[in-house]
Every structure is written in C-alpha cells, then in structure tokens.
Design a protein around this motif. Sequence first.
Motif, PDB file in Angstrom:
ATOM      1  N   LYS A 227      48.918  43.298  31.112  1.00 31.75           N
ATOM      2  CA  LYS A 227      48.229  43.010  32.369  1.00 31.75           C
ATOM      3  C   LYS A 227      47.552  44.273  32.896  1.00 31.75           C
ATOM      4  O   LYS A 227      47.842  45.385  32.443  1.00 31.75           O
ATOM      5  N   ASP A 228      46.681  44.093  33.849  1.00 29.00           N
ATOM      6  CA  ASP A 228      46.060  45.251  34.498  1.00 29.00           C
ATOM      7  C   ASP A 228      47.046  45.896  35.469  1.00 29.00           C
ATOM      8  O   ASP A 228      47.853  45.215  36.112  1.00 29.00           O
ATOM      9  N   MET A 229      46.963  47.216  35.563  1.00 28.12           N
ATOM     10  CA  MET A 229      47.809  47.971  36.490  1.00 28.12           C
ATOM     11  C   MET A 229      47.385  47.682  37.928  1.00 28.12           C
ATOM     12  O   MET A 229      46.193  47.543  38.225  1.00 28.12           O
ATOM     13  N   TYR A 230      48.384  47.621  38.818  1.00 31.48           N
ATOM     14  CA  TYR A 230      48.116  47.301  40.222  1.00 31.48           C
ATOM     15  C   TYR A 230      49.168  47.998  41.085  1.00 31.48           C
ATOM     16  O   TYR A 230      50.327  47.584  41.135  1.00 31.48           O
ATOM     17  N   GLU A 290      41.736  38.132  44.225  1.00 34.78           N
ATOM     18  CA  GLU A 290      40.731  37.100  43.962  1.00 34.78           C
ATOM     19  C   GLU A 290      39.672  37.568  42.977  1.00 34.78           C
ATOM     20  O   GLU A 290      39.034  36.746  42.303  1.00 34.78           O
ATOM     21  N   ASN A 291      39.459  38.870  42.880  1.00 30.29           N
ATOM     22  CA  ASN A 291      38.434  39.408  41.986  1.00 30.29           C
ATOM     23  C   ASN A 291      39.019  40.031  40.722  1.00 30.29           C
ATOM     24  O   ASN A 291      38.312  40.738  39.997  1.00 30.29           O
ATOM     25  N   ARG A 292      40.278  39.761  40.460  1.00 31.85           N
ATOM     26  CA  ARG A 292      40.906  40.336  39.281  1.00 31.85           C
ATOM     27  C   ARG A 292      40.327  39.704  38.020  1.00 31.85           C
ATOM     28  O   ARG A 292      39.826  38.575  38.058  1.00 31.85           O
ATOM     29  N   LYS A 293      40.377  40.428  36.928  1.00 29.76           N
ATOM     30  CA  LYS A 293      39.973  39.901  35.631  1.00 29.76           C
ATOM     31  C   LYS A 293      41.203  39.407  34.887  1.00 29.76           C
ATOM     32  O   LYS A 293      41.284  38.267  34.489  1.00 29.76           O
ATOM     33  N   ARG A 313      45.942  35.423  31.287  1.00 29.95           N
ATOM     34  CA  ARG A 313      44.743  35.014  32.006  1.00 29.95           C
ATOM     35  C   ARG A 313      43.489  35.458  31.261  1.00 29.95           C
ATOM     36  O   ARG A 313      43.226  36.648  31.116  1.00 29.95           O
ATOM     37  N   TYR A 314      42.734  34.506  30.793  1.00 28.52           N
ATOM     38  CA  TYR A 314      41.449  34.712  30.117  1.00 28.52           C
ATOM     39  C   TYR A 314      41.558  35.389  28.755  1.00 28.52           C
ATOM     40  O   TYR A 314      40.534  35.670  28.139  1.00 28.52           O
ATOM     41  N   GLU A 315      42.757  35.688  28.268  1.00 25.68           N
ATOM     42  CA  GLU A 315      42.853  36.346  26.970  1.00 25.68           C
ATOM     43  C   GLU A 315      42.199  35.484  25.894  1.00 25.68           C
ATOM     44  O   GLU A 315      42.394  34.273  25.834  1.00 25.68           O
ATOM     45  N   GLY A 316      41.427  36.137  25.041  1.00 28.17           N
ATOM     46  CA  GLY A 316      40.784  35.456  23.933  1.00 28.17           C
ATOM     47  C   GLY A 316      39.497  34.739  24.272  1.00 28.17           C
ATOM     48  O   GLY A 316      38.802  34.248  23.387  1.00 28.17           O
TER      49      GLY A 316
END
Length: 664
Positions: A227-230, A290-293, A313-316
Amino acid sequence: MRKREMNGKPIELLAPAGTLDIFKTIVQAPCDAVYLGGSMFNMRMIRKGYNLSREQLKEAVELAHSLDKKVYVTVNNLIGPQELEQLGDYLGYLDRIGVDAIIVQDFAVVSFVRELGLRLPIHASVMMNAHNTDMVLALQELGVTRTVVSREMDLKTAQLLHLKTGMELEYFVHGDMCSVHGANCLASSFLYGMSSNRGRCMKPCRWAYRIKKDGEVYPTEYPLAAKDMYMYEHIPELIEANVTSFKLEGRMRDVEAVRMIVEAYGDAIDRYLADPVGFNRVHDADKLYENRKRDYSTAYAFGKPGLDNINRRYEGTGVFYSTGKVFSTPTAERELTPAKVAEVADVLQTVERPAEGRPRLTVRVNNKAQASMAIAEGVDVVYLSGEVFLPDQPFTKADIEQLAAEKGDTQLVLGMPRMMTDLHMEQYGHLLENGELALDGLLVTHIGAARTFAPFGYPMVGDFNLNLYNQRAEQVYAEYGVERLTASLELHRDKLAELLKHTERTTEMIVHGSPVVMYMEHDLYENTQVLQPIAEESNRYVDDSVLVLMTDKGESPVYRDHHGRNHLTIAKELCYLPLVPQLLEAGVTHYRIEGCTYDVEQLRTIIRAYRQVLADPTTAGDVMATMKPVYAGYTLGTLDFAIEGGVSAHEEPAMAARGGAADA
C-alpha cells in the motif's frame, strides 16, 4: 516562510518534483525543500522527461534560494566503472551551482566528494538501507550529514538512533512504497536486465501471484504489492521520534497530485506547531483519502504491519498510473544457452589479468551437515550463513567449535544477516569480542559491521548485498578493513568486465545457486495461516513445505529464515560453470556456490563439478554436459544481458509512469 521547529527540533517538509515546470509550482507550496533528479545517476532513469538538464538544475536552485528554500539532487543509483569520470564532473557542477545536498546510494559518490574537496552535504539514500547505530556512525565518519532510514524502521527505533548518533533523520511519510528491503531487490535485473538499484525497476512485485505451500494453492492476488505510505495523522509521533525531514514520494506524479499532498502535509504540520494540544489529526484527511491511488498504510512506523500492508485497490489495472499502463507482466527467467555463454565469454576475454595462485572454491551453507560435507570435499572456504533457512536452526558456538576441529585447510567464515538490528550487533559483538572462536574470517553485510568488528582481528569479506559496482566503492570498504569483496549480482557482462579490469579487491563471484532476489521483512507465509486454500497442487521443484510464488511462467521459492524474514530466490539456478576458463583469465580468485537451498548430496555434486573445472578448465564443456539442474533450469542471470535494459525492442515490456519509493 518561517522555519519550522518544535522545542528546538527542526522540521522540514521535503517535496518531490519530476520536471522544472512541476518544480516551479511545488517550490511555491508550503514545503521547506524540494528534491529532484538531474539527467544522470538517479533512480528515475526509466522515465524520460522526468529529470532536469544542468541548466534547469541551476535555474531550480536559484529560484529555491530566492524563496529561502533548499534543493536536494538525487545522485542515488549505482555507478558503473565507465561512469566514474562523468560522475566527478557532474558532482563538481552540482557543487558550483550551490545545490544544498545530494542524496547518495553508491560509496563512489562519497569518495569523490571527499577527494575533490566539494562542499556538497551528503544525505544517505534509503537505498543505503541504514538500519542500525553502527552503520550510521560509519556514515558520519564518511561525511554523511543526514540519513534516509530504512523503510522497515519503526519510529521508536528511529528515535533511539537519533539519540545515540545525533544524525539528522529523514523518513518517508507519504506515497509509493516497496515490499522489499532497500537495495535488496534484484528481480528486475534477473528478468529484464533492468536494475532497481539503477533507476530502472520493472516492478515484478506488482504481479498477480498465487501462493502454494504444503500442496495447497491460496488466492493471494497481489501478495507483494505494498500500500501507499500514509503518515498524515501521525505528525506528532514523527516529531517525537526526532525525524527532521518528512519525505513525500512522487517524482513521477503530476503537478496537481503533488501540490495537493504538499499542501495537506504543510497545513497539518503548521496546525500542530500552532496548537499541539488541540491538534485535529483527521482534519482534511478525507481529501487525501478520496484522491488516493492505492489504499493507505503506516507500513513499519509502528511495528510490523503484516498482511495489512498489502494493496488490492486497482492492482493490475493500470488505473493508478498516469499512462494507464502496468510496468511489466509475468516473465520467465532466461535460459542458459551455448550461444549466450559464447557471447559472455567474448566480453570476458577483453579482460587480461589472470589471477595469481590457485583459484579458491567457496560455499555458503545452511547447516552443520552441509558444512561437514564441504570440508570433507576440500572446499577452500565455508561461509556459515547468518540467515539460516528453516527448519534448520542458527549455527551455535558448539557447532563452530566442532567444525573448526575438523576443518583442516578449509577456512571457516561466519556470516551475518543482511539487516542487523542493534540487538544483532550486540549479539555478534559479544560472540566475537574475545577472539577465541577458531574462525578464519567474517562475511560482513554492511559498512557498520566492518567498522565495529574490524578491531576483533578477523579477516573480513564483503558479501554480495554490498552491491559492489565499481573500484571507488571498494576502496571505501577497504578503509574499514574489508580484504575481499563479492561482485554485485546485477553487473551486466560489459560492466563486470570493466570492474574486473580495474578492481583490486572485488575478486569473488557467485557462480552457482539460486540467489535471493527479494529480501523481505514482509512474511508471505502469513497468507497460508489466514486464507483458505482454493486448490491442491504440489510444488514442482522444491519440497512442499517451502512456499512458492506462482505465475503462468513458473514458480519462485520463498524461504523463511530463523529471524522470520523471507528470501525469494530465482526459479532457476545461476550457473557459470562453462565460463570458469574465462573468469580465471579475467582475475576472479574465489568462486562461490550459494548452497543453502540444496540437500547434502545435491550440493556435493555441484562442489565436485566446480572443483574439477577449477583444477582443469579444459574440462568445462565435458563437465557441463553431465550436469543436471536441481530446479527449473540454468540461467546466466544478468550476464545474459549485453547492455542495461538489454531486452530487444520487440520484447520490451510496457512501462508505467512511476516507480517505487527509492528516493522517489
């Protein structure tokens, strides 16, 4: 903008910029410094147009300084032997235009800064993977003023590290992360000839793998996709941990995405400094969410995150890339062929410096039975692994004493883990401090170990994870007493030849085995404990007790060591046996077999083959003809590639718009 600090602690919000136009916008946002890359030597070489020319760098520095802000330039990939002259000239230019610091991975850069007397402050890249006090102290001695700490470091450890060393610390707080320890992912190199340590990662970590273990298949989807760091909601904890610089990932993000993140974090920091007691952690957090990828995680900041760190989320789909493309699709490792062997041999024949004396055969072992067999077979050096694959247990002091009693002319060398916590350093220090162990040397894995253990008097060998790419870097390790170094596994055939032409100490090569190409704190075995299997199927090449990652292109074994870390190996076996005659003429003195994954008899067969060819190189062809791979076949690894990015035009995979967080 007023300088940020709390109770005397300086606080810096460090923003990324990929182009001059993006920089001009971001430097006006509420950040304190901006990092960017020039046209060479940085970790975003895969994306053309996202690096600044020399003239643009100068313009960026002048604009930032007019706003009382700083510019850091990434000089953070590995440097090839042929690039050293260019490197010196480039560093001189950065110094002249007043760059506020450079972000560095390769010790060759550190060496040049010292030799040329440059005023450039040096920040250790996350790709240096600083992870313990001793390593940071060594970096301080070399002139490093700030360290971007390992992504796997929690905030409590970072706090202690600062208290012990006084080093400025930089911490990734937002954006794209990797699931593999910094500079310890070689998968892209082995598959595509494109090194993640050279800014060209094709991100096989984002593939849709299935996991197989104990004869059962698990529905894991994307088990390596972090996941993205937050850390937006944890500004107080970052400051308490003495983190000086809050680093945002995103040198390949578009301007609107970067500006939104900078403004959010800048506002959060300022609100906390203005009113720390009444600070609202979640104010405006919904805008980032809301704007996360990808989805968000605090990664290792508060301890091991486990499977919660893995994104779906959205992988691939390519949705989270601005180009709509993925980096790569599952690809098979390249097969060893006679034609490829001939091509590599031709390149090696340009090196004319035959090694003096008899060549030495070395082997890394996983248990006492392997070690005893290797001694009986007359191996010259036995490396006792510092990261023993389960179910074997670590070598005890009694094991070392028993092996020392039977070793005869074989040298017995104690290995260390790649990542050593302060606890590991204390344990090894206590074991070694009296000098009573009948060891013939130490296999060191980072510069902190060399610095700390040199006074104990054991000869030191540098392991392959030091990523030795050039003679400048090896000179730095020599200053700390390392006598022999192992060549990087990522060297293409041309770069290996150049290194061998110039080296004085990098004379050991891994010539056989299934090397670890992903080294992780992330535990893939956890998937089998929480998921229900969807099918039954045995492993093709390794015991069913070993977890494998599956794609339609093959199976890659993953071994768990006694520290709980995971080691993903290649599916095939590296095999340089047919190249031994040329390697001998090129000056390679030590030939290593990575033996930890073999059983005793498999390893015995490999040892005998290499002993035969090292004794009589003219038999290489005949011996190779009798060899049968234990695993999925033989490969030349990165030597298969003539040049960097050595895929031909028709087979080049689609490249996405942004990469992982290697000083992104």
